[in-house]
Write an enzyme that holds these catalytic residues in place. Structure first.
Site, mmCIF file in Angstrom:
data_model
loop_
_atom_site.group_PDB
_atom_site.id
_atom_site.type_symbol
_atom_site.label_atom_id
_atom_site.label_comp_id
_atom_site.label_asym_id
_atom_site.label_seq_id
_atom_site.Cartn_x
_atom_site.Cartn_y
_atom_site.Cartn_z
ATOM 1 C CB SER A 1 -6.187 -2.961 -0.209
ATOM 2 O OG SER A 1 -6.668 -3.744 0.874
ATOM 3 C CG HIS B 1 -4.914 0.183 3.852
ATOM 4 N ND1 HIS B 1 -4.016 -0.269 2.898
ATOM 5 C CD2 HIS B 1 -6.017 0.601 3.159
ATOM 6 C CE1 HIS B 1 -4.553 -0.141 1.702
ATOM 7 N NE2 HIS B 1 -5.748 0.388 1.834
ATOM 8 C CB CYS C 1 -0.981 -0.011 1.163
ATOM 9 S SG CYS C 1 -0.237 -0.158 2.798
#
Length: 307
Positions: free
Chosen positions: A163, A146, A111
């Site tokens: 993702s 994330h 990410c």
């Protein structure tokens, strides 16, 4: 002494050394297997994703879709080894060099790498505002992090990224407010049985690939355990307003805060120094009033004679 990636392009040895070292830990003959695979001549060629190229007439939403499609084609890195070392403290120009390396090696990414790549591929979209959005969630006794690249075009918000979950990366720029975008991510996390705990929002990233500025990763840190729903929404909109105000202050990179304070508090020094006077030229109202100060003129003329 170099290896080749899936497209036959040379890759720096340290990157592959890290990968094979990891393979060796989980497979007793990992290095021998790797050598046998690299030496095989009958393996099928894996296509390399092409970096998107746009026509001048291509709209920004279409360009964003193409950039996201390219990031997706690189695939998510499930190996457990990060191929590219990204230090958030590096200046933007260094991170852009790293992004260029990503496009050449065409290796799977995670990410954070997708965010850097997204910045690199949207640098020429000057009407697009980009800013990092980080999430911290809780699931089954563990915390997960994330990050995506938030975008704003024409007052509509969206996101680019990668993702394991489809709903936690790309968001088309259709959300009217920043809070709507973040709430959509929160709902996506809820469908994955994750509880959103924190959101970190950065400021807009410069479009200059040679800028020595650092990316501001966490201008606003929002702890959902300490905020009501309404307060959370207000803080998100406050951050969006701060970004708009920062963009509206000027087109060029902002001067350091210390220099601005010195210019404001010491106008006499600004008259004596040509460099300071030029830096104040953008503020026309105050600059037009200075020639009316007759006492300062002899000193200025004397300075010019000495020069």
């Amino acid at each position: 002494p170099f290896f080749v990636n899936r497209g036959g392009l040379p890759v720096d040895e340290p990157t592959w050394e890290r990968m094979w070292r990891h393979v060796g830990r989980i497979h007793p003959e990992g290095e021998r297997v790797a050598q046998r695979i690299r030496g095989a001549a009958d393996l099928p060629k894996i296509p390399i994703p092409s970096v998107p190229v746009f026509q001048p007439s291509t709209s920004i939403p279409e360009r964003l879709e193409a950039v996201q499609r390219y990031i997706r084609e690189l695939q998510y890195n499930h190996t457990g080894t990060q191929f590219f070392e990204i230090k958030k403290s590096r200046p933007l120009t260094g991170l852009m060099d790293l992004a260029k390396e990503m496009t050449k090696e065409a290796l799977p990414i995670k990410c954070l790498e997708a965010v850097i790549l997204g910045i690199y591929l949207t640098n020429n979209m000057t009407t697009l505002d980009r800013f990092p959005i980080s999430f911290k969630t809780h699931f089954s006794g563990n915390y997960f992090r994330h990050i995506v690249l938030g975008v704003n075009f024409g007052g509509r918000y969206g996101a680019l990224g990668i993702s394991r979950r489809e709903e936690l990366m790309y968001k088309a720029p259709v959300f009217r407010t920043l809070s709507e975008l973040i709430f959509d991510f929160e709902e996506a996390y809820r469908r994955c049985w994750h509880t959103l705990k924190k959101v970190k929002l950065g400021h807009c990233v410069s479009h200059d690939p040679h800028s020595v500025e650092q990316i501001e990763w966490k201008h606003s840190i929002l702890d959902l355990d300490k905020l009501t729903r309404e307060d959370f929404r207000k803080e998100l909109e406050r951050h969006a307003r701060d970004m708009r105000l920062k963009i509206g202050k000027g087109t060029g990179p902002p001067s350091p805060t210390k220099d601005r304070k010195k210019d404001i508090s010491s106008p006499q020094r600004g008259q004596a120094s040509p460099h300071r006077r030029n830096s104040r030229g953008d503020r026309r109202p105050s600059g037009e009033k200075k020639p009316a100060d007759s006492k300062a003129m002899p000193d200025l003329n004397g300075y010019q004679i000495r020069v």
